[in-house]
Every structure is written in structure tokens, then in C-alpha cells.
Design a protein around this motif. Structure first.
Motif, mmCIF file in Angstrom:
data_model
loop_
_atom_site.group_PDB
_atom_site.id
_atom_site.type_symbol
_atom_site.label_atom_id
_atom_site.label_comp_id
_atom_site.label_asym_id
_atom_site.label_seq_id
_atom_site.Cartn_x
_atom_site.Cartn_y
_atom_site.Cartn_z
ATOM 1 N N SER A 398 0.832 -1.214 0.000
ATOM 2 C CA SER A 398 0.000 0.000 0.000
ATOM 3 C C SER A 398 0.859 1.253 0.000
ATOM 4 N N LEU A 399 1.917 1.252 0.811
ATOM 5 C CA LEU A 399 2.809 2.415 0.872
ATOM 6 C C LEU A 399 3.589 2.587 -0.425
ATOM 7 N N ALA A 400 3.959 1.459 -1.064
ATOM 8 C CA ALA A 400 4.784 1.525 -2.272
ATOM 9 C C ALA A 400 4.065 2.218 -3.419
ATOM 10 N N VAL A 401 2.751 2.230 -3.404
ATOM 11 C CA VAL A 401 2.003 2.893 -4.470
ATOM 12 C C VAL A 401 2.383 4.365 -4.558
ATOM 13 N N ARG A 402 2.604 4.998 -3.417
ATOM 14 C CA ARG A 402 2.884 6.438 -3.393
ATOM 15 C C ARG A 402 4.271 6.801 -2.872
ATOM 16 N N HIS A 403 4.986 5.831 -2.304
ATOM 17 C CA HIS A 403 6.283 6.143 -1.683
ATOM 18 C C HIS A 403 7.362 5.246 -2.295
ATOM 19 N N PRO A 404 8.066 5.715 -3.324
ATOM 20 C CA PRO A 404 9.084 4.894 -4.003
ATOM 21 C C PRO A 404 10.165 4.348 -3.071
ATOM 22 N N VAL A 406 9.942 2.870 -0.410
ATOM 23 C CA VAL A 406 9.542 1.601 0.203
ATOM 24 C C VAL A 406 9.674 0.438 -0.779
ATOM 25 N N ARG A 407 9.794 0.732 -2.050
ATOM 26 C CA ARG A 407 9.689 -0.304 -3.076
ATOM 27 C C ARG A 407 10.812 -1.334 -3.042
ATOM 28 N N SER A 408 11.953 -0.966 -2.485
ATOM 29 C CA SER A 408 13.051 -1.933 -2.416
ATOM 30 C C SER A 408 12.680 -3.158 -1.582
ATOM 31 N N LEU A 409 11.712 -3.003 -0.675
ATOM 32 C CA LEU A 409 11.283 -4.125 0.158
ATOM 33 C C LEU A 409 10.551 -5.188 -0.657
ATOM 34 N N ILE A 410 10.130 -4.825 -1.872
ATOM 35 C CA ILE A 410 9.416 -5.765 -2.737
ATOM 36 C C ILE A 410 10.390 -6.519 -3.634
ATOM 37 N N ASN A 411 11.639 -6.072 -3.698
ATOM 38 C CA ASN A 411 12.617 -6.645 -4.623
ATOM 39 C C ASN A 411 12.763 -8.148 -4.391
ATOM 40 N N PRO A 412 12.666 -8.965 -5.429
ATOM 41 C CA PRO A 412 12.735 -10.427 -5.258
ATOM 42 C C PRO A 412 14.119 -10.965 -4.970
ATOM 43 N N ARG A 413 15.152 -10.113 -4.994
ATOM 44 C CA ARG A 413 16.510 -10.543 -4.650
ATOM 45 C C ARG A 413 16.938 -11.747 -5.494
ATOM 46 N N GLN A 414 17.082 -11.518 -6.804
ATOM 47 C CA GLN A 414 17.457 -12.596 -7.707
ATOM 48 C C GLN A 414 18.841 -13.146 -7.352
ATOM 49 N N THR A 415 19.042 -14.407 -7.674
ATOM 50 C CA THR A 415 20.296 -15.078 -7.353
ATOM 51 C C THR A 415 21.498 -14.355 -7.962
ATOM 52 N N SER A 416 22.619 -14.416 -7.275
ATOM 53 C CA SER A 416 23.872 -13.843 -7.776
ATOM 54 C C SER A 416 25.016 -14.746 -7.335
ATOM 55 N N ALA A 417 26.194 -14.521 -7.896
ATOM 56 C CA ALA A 417 27.347 -15.371 -7.587
ATOM 57 C C ALA A 417 27.678 -15.307 -6.102
ATOM 58 N N ILE A 418 27.982 -16.458 -5.529
ATOM 59 C CA ILE A 418 28.299 -16.574 -4.102
ATOM 60 C C ILE A 418 29.807 -16.420 -3.895
ATOM 61 N N THR A 419 30.187 -15.686 -2.862
ATOM 62 C CA THR A 419 31.586 -15.589 -2.444
ATOM 63 C C THR A 419 31.827 -16.539 -1.281
ATOM 64 N N TYR A 420 32.833 -17.405 -1.414
ATOM 65 C CA TYR A 420 33.180 -18.323 -0.330
ATOM 66 C C TYR A 420 34.110 -17.599 0.653
ATOM 67 N N ALA A 421 33.529 -16.665 1.373
ATOM 68 C CA ALA A 421 34.340 -15.774 2.212
ATOM 69 C C ALA A 421 35.090 -16.522 3.305
ATOM 70 N N GLN A 422 34.501 -17.608 3.821
ATOM 71 C CA GLN A 422 35.122 -18.349 4.924
ATOM 72 C C GLN A 422 35.715 -19.675 4.472
ATOM 73 N N SER A 423 35.990 -19.810 3.179
ATOM 74 C CA SER A 423 36.522 -21.080 2.675
ATOM 75 C C SER A 423 37.860 -21.414 3.328
ATOM 76 N N PRO A 424 38.051 -22.668 3.721
ATOM 77 C CA PRO A 424 39.350 -23.064 4.274
ATOM 78 C C PRO A 424 40.472 -23.031 3.243
ATOM 79 N N LEU A 425 40.124 -22.927 1.953
ATOM 80 C CA LEU A 425 41.148 -22.884 0.908
ATOM 81 C C LEU A 425 41.705 -21.488 0.684
ATOM 82 N N ASN A 426 40.977 -20.462 1.102
ATOM 83 C CA ASN A 426 41.380 -19.080 0.808
ATOM 84 C C ASN A 426 42.731 -18.730 1.414
ATOM 85 N N VAL A 427 43.493 -17.933 0.662
ATOM 86 C CA VAL A 427 44.710 -17.323 1.189
ATOM 87 C C VAL A 427 44.356 -15.899 1.588
#
Length: 564
Positions: A398-404, A406-427
Motif C-alpha cells: 500500500s505504501l509503495a504505491v505512493r512512496h518509491p 519503500v519499493r526496495s522491500l518488494i525486490n525479489p533478490r534474484q540469485t547472484s554469484a556466491i563468495t566463499y568468504a570463509q573457505s578453508p582454501l582461501n589465502v
């Protein structure tokens, strides 16, 4: 409108079972790797192993690729992987690329989102094509590697005896039963995994009550390809509808059932078709249409705690079930396949300790939890699990109709490449970098010119990723840091696939081997690189380590540590 179900425009070939040479009811040959499940993940694992020269047997219960759209969105990261598997041509030729989508609250547009896309990319953020296409294109590539990929159709696993030195699979076919001995098993046999059940393992997490009817229809329409979401539409009041255009004039429609609706009744054509017609009327689609496939779906956010169980590895839906919102299911499975293939190949060939496979579990379990975090948020918005979530969603819409804002809360968050930040292989970074992919991240894409054998061609940085470790050496004159040429020879003697690629600010076609040129002038800055900087890349395109002024001993230590 034809009320009879129509066949898909795409017709799958039928395949027969193949029973190998047997000795007293046992496959005469002991196999290095057996993959259970011939869907996208199993085929991707087989192709990945083949790229390393490792043979596999692939067991598939069905007699053809699947029917029904199922997974329909393939991400840029998955396309990068599929290109390395030798199957991307069909995806790009047949798939429908898209960069964003729109969400509507009743009859008002409340969100228009776009995914990252710029002049540096060679692949689209997403392509739409049904799972039967996905499987067929991967299968076509696998059939070209018949010397290394033995596909056995109409073959089911009845039981597994998993041991410290391998496993014995009891298999059944129309022509008789037999046993198969194998050193390693990769279970890619889906959400109802026979292997997982046989080992007494259970997925942990949350199953949501909200249900969606999924309908494939044939409809000729000029509407552009984008993700469409309708909240509280007139065609399905109080719920949500998702619409995706696919190749061959097939449209995928997902609509949420209201509380109290009987699932068995909901999927009957006489109940589905009026809702589809109402949706198409609301969208302004006036063309004739016909139903093709109907099923029902319930969102799950579940995972095994570990994906390695001694000689048995789990991947795809056998390892985790991710909500469809954000299209992380098939894409995360393809990421699983990419990760496990090179590691298992190195272990099979004696180049790495089996402990390397523990990092597969560490990295991919962490990736699943990240995917589940985003998928859960999307699910709770798309199919509110309680009155409180429903109230929040109605307030946001309801708020998103008039308040842009707020619209980011509707974003479906499409998949993106994963970073293995805690990988035991990382240097861990020993030097300060202000830009560029961190250890554990995939390479950021940029155009380059690649020179090899006296020939130069325009390409992209990800074209340099191959079934080996790659040292990207930034330089002025196409040279490499001291000692790296000797290191390449050492790695060759050890049998470890390794390549040095000088990456310079200008073209040096006379350089021996492969040489890349930053012809846009952007790469050095975006990677915070100076002459002497080295990025060490794993066979799956993730950065293992990076150094401002690399020494050969540091790079050798990084590879040795990863494989030990």
C-alpha cells in the motif's frame, strides 16, 4: 480455446537402459565415480569430471529428459559454468534473455527492478528456458563425451552399501538387477533422494504451508521477456501470481492458493483454466491459449548439515531444497556441480587428498545458508506464513504505491554469484587491496584481447578460466614475476594443471603461450592491480589468493595447501 492438454513444442527423445557386462550379477568393472540422477546437476557433474579426463557412470531412473517447465531461469554465473562444460550454445540460442521485471499491487505498478548489466559482460543476467531444454542441451554435450560419460537410463538404485573404500549400488532395470562397485558416489537424485534416505540422512530447516499451482500454457504473445509479479490481482484476489515467458510460446504461471483451498481439487483443469483465463484477461492477452502441464508446489528451505558423507557426496536438491523465489534452486545445484567436479577429479587422479572434498561441503553448505536467507525473506513476502507477515506485506504494498523509497522491500533478490568468504582454501590478503575480487569470490568480468599462437581475438576474462589453476599476472610488458616459469614446470612434473597468463596494458603477440591484453584500460584499475600483481584462480573461477608483488613460493604454497 482448446481445452485438451497439448504436447510440448519440444519433444524429448526416449532412451533405453544399458546393462553392462556382468560377472555373477555384478558390473564387471569397478568405477571411479558413479553419479545418481541425470537431471541438470548430475549431467553438469559428469561434464565437469570429463573436462578433467575423469570417467563416470551416470544412473538415471527415467527414459528421457523431464517434462514440465520446472526450473526455468538460468543465471549469468550458471551460464559461465555451462560454457566451460561445452553446452552454452543451445542456452543462448534458445533461451530468452532478460534483465529485470515488474511487480504490481492490484492494478498499480509498484516496482520495476533491473539486474546488474553493463558493457563489461558477455552473458545476460538471466535467460528463461524450461528444464527439459536445460537437460537436453547438457545431455547433447554429454553424448559428445561418451568415451568418459556412461549414461544408463531406466536404471534405479534399490540400495547402497557405503564403506570407507567406496560403495556398492544395487541397481534394477527392466532387463534385470545387478550390483555396481564404485570408489565415489555423487547423489544428484533430487528432493526425494533415494541415496539420502538409504543413508538415514534428513534435511533440516523450514517447510512453508503456502502452496502454488504451476501451469505451463502455450500462448503466442509479443510481450517482452521479464519477471511479472501480481499481488492481490483481480484474477486471484488476496494472493500472488508470477508470470514468466519461455521459448516456443510457452508461458509459466505460478499462482498462490488461498487458505483452505483443497490442493487435489486445485490442480484439476476445470479449476485451473478459469483462473488462467482471468489472469490473461487482466493482462490484456487476447490470443488463443492451451494448457500443457499442471502441478503444485510448496516452498521448502531445507538442507543437510554436511554434503560429504565419507565416499558419498550430495549435490542439488538431494543436498538442499531452496524456495523458487529468486530462482536459486537449479542455479545453486549447478554451482554445486562446478565445485565438486574439479575437487573430486583432483582426488580421483591422486593430485589431492580426499580432505579437499571437505571444502566442497564447507563452501556449499555456507552458500546454501546464504541462499536460504534470501529465499526465506522472499518466500515470507510472496507467500506470507502468518497473519503478521500478511499484514506487513499489505502495508508495504500500500505504501509503495505512493512512496518509491519503500519499493526496495518488494525486490525479489534474484540469485547472484556466491563468495566463499570463509573457505578453508582461501589465502588471506597479506597486502591491502581497495578493489577487485576478494579470495573466495568469482572473477569480475571484463573484456580482454587474448593472444595465443600468433593469433589475437577479443574475449572476456572468464574465458581464461579452465580445468586448471590459473595465475593472472599483471604486467607492463607481458612478463611474469621471477620464478613463476619454473613453478609452472614444477607443477607440470607433479601433474597439477596450472597455467600462467600474463595480463598487460598493451598487446604482446610475440609472448609465448597465452597472453591477455587489457584493451579497455579498465581492468588494472578495477582489480587494483599494478605490475607484479597476481590473482591465483581455482579451476571453478573462484579466486584462491592475490598478491601485490607475488613470489613463486607463495603461489606454490597456496596450491599445495589447497590440495593437501
Amino acid at each position: 480455446m482448446n481445452k485438451e492438454f497439448k504436447p510440448y513444442p519440444f519433444t524429448a527423445k526416449q532412451y533405453k537402459a544399458r546393462v553392462p557386462e556382468l560377472k555373477q550379477g555384478v558390473d564387471a568393472k569397478r568405477h571411479a565415480v558413479t553419479i545418481v540422477g541425470g537431471g541438470p546437476v548430475g549431467l553438469a557433474v559428469a561434464l565437469g569430471l570429463a573436462n578433467h579426463g575423469v570417467p563416470s557412470v551416470l544412473i538415471e531412473a527415467d527414459d528421457s529428459v523431464c517434462y514440465g517447465s520446472r526450473a526455468i531461469c538460468i543465471s549469468r554465473r550458471s551460464l559461465e559454468i555451462i560454457e566451460r562444460l561445452g553446452a552454452v550454445e543451445g542456452f543462448l540460442k534458445t533461451g530468452l534473455p532478460w534483465t529485470g521485471g515488474r511487480s504490481f499491487y492490484r492494478d498499480t505498478e509498484v516496482l520495476h527492478f533491473t539486474m546488474p548489466q553493463d558493457e563489461n559482460q558477455k552473458l545476460p543476467p538471466m535467460v528463461n528456458l524450461a528444464q527439459y531444454h536445460i537437460e537436453q542441451f547438457l545431455l547433447d554435450a554429454a553424448e559428445k563425451r561418451a568415451d568418459l560419460i556412461d549414461i544408463r537410463w531406466q536404471t534405479r538404485v534399490k540400495a547402497i552399501d557405503a564403506r570407507d573404500d567406496g560403495a556398492t549400488l544395487q541397481l534394477t532395470t527392466a532387463d534385470g538387477d545387478y550390483a555396481l562397485d564404485t570408489d565415489w558416489v555423487v547423489a544428484c537424485d533430487g528432493g526425494r533422494s533415494t541415496i539420502r534416505e538409504a543413508l538415514g540422512l534428513q534435511l533440516q530447516g523450514t517447510s512453508y504451508e503456502g502452496r502454488y499451482v504451476i501451469v505451463d500454457i502455450e500462448l503466442d504473445s509479443e510481450r517482452p521477456t521479464e519477471r511479472l509479479a501480481y499481488f492481490d490481482p483481480s484474477s486471484n484476489p488476496g494472493s500472488t501470481v508470477l508470470v514468466h515467458k519461455q521459448p516456443d510460446n510457452v508461458w509459466r504461471i505460478d499462482y498462490q492458493l488461498r487458505d483452505g483451498e483443497d490442493a487435489e481439487q486445485a490442480v484439476k483443469p476445470e479449476n485451473v483454466m478459469p483462473r488462467v483465463q482471468s489472469l490473461l484477461d487482466m493482462m490484456g492477452e487476447k490470443g488463443a491459449w492451451a494448457p500443457i502441464w499442471i502441478t503444485i508446489y510448496k516452498a521448502n528451505a531445507l538442507t543437510l548439515e554436511r554434503y560429504r558423507h565419507n565416499r558419498v557426496m550430495f549435490a542439488g536438491d538431494a543436498a538442499h531444497l531452496v524456495p523458487i523465489f529468486g530462482v536459486r534452486g537449479a542455479n545453486s545445484g549447478i554451482d554445486d556441480a562446478d565445485n565438486i567436479a574439479w575437487k573430486l577429479a583432483f582426488v580421483v587422479k591422486g593430485l589431492a587428498s580426499p580432505a579437499l572434498l571437505d571444502s566442497y561441503s564447507d563452501e556449499r553448505v555456507a552458500a546454501t545458508h546464504e541462499n536460504l536467507s534470501y529465499g526465506t525473506k522472499s518466500t515470507e513476502f510472496m507467500a506470507p506464513p502468518s497473519f503478521a507477515f500478511d499484514l506487513m506485506r499489505r502495508a508495504v504494498l500500500s505504501l509503495a504505491v505512493r512512496h518509491p523509497a519503500v519499493r526496495s522491500l518488494i525486490n525479489p533478490r534474484q540469485t547472484s554469484a556466491i563468495t566463499y568468504a570463509q573457505s578453508p582454501l582461501n589465502v588471506a590478503d597479506a597486502d591491502a587491496f581497495v578493489a577487485g575480487p576478494v579470495p573466495g569470490a568469482v572473477l569480475s568480468e571484463y573484456p580482454v584481447t587474448i593472444a595465443e599462437g600468433g593469433q589475437a581475438r577479443e574475449a572476456h576474462l572468464t574465458d581464461l578460466v579452465s580445468p586448471r589453476f590459473t595465475a593472472l599476472c599483471f604486467s607492463d610488458e607481458g612478463d611474469v614475476p621471477a620464478g613463476l616459469t619454473e613453478l609452472a614446470e614444477t607443477m607440470r612434473e607433479r601433474g597439477v594443471p596450472f597455467r600462467i597468463v600474463p595480463l598487460s596494458a598493451r598487446l604482446h603477440p610475440e609472448t609465448n603461450g597465452v597472453h591477455a591484453w587489457d584493451h579497455t584500460g579498465r581492468l588494472f584499475e578495477r582489480y587494483d592491480a599494478k605490475p607484479g600483481t597476481v590473482y591465483l584462480v581455482r579451476p571453478d573461477g573462484h579466486v584462491l589468493g592475490r598478491w601485490r608483488n607475488a613470489r613463486a613460493a607463495e603461489i606454490e604454497a597456496a596450491i599445495t595447501r589447497a590440495l593437501s
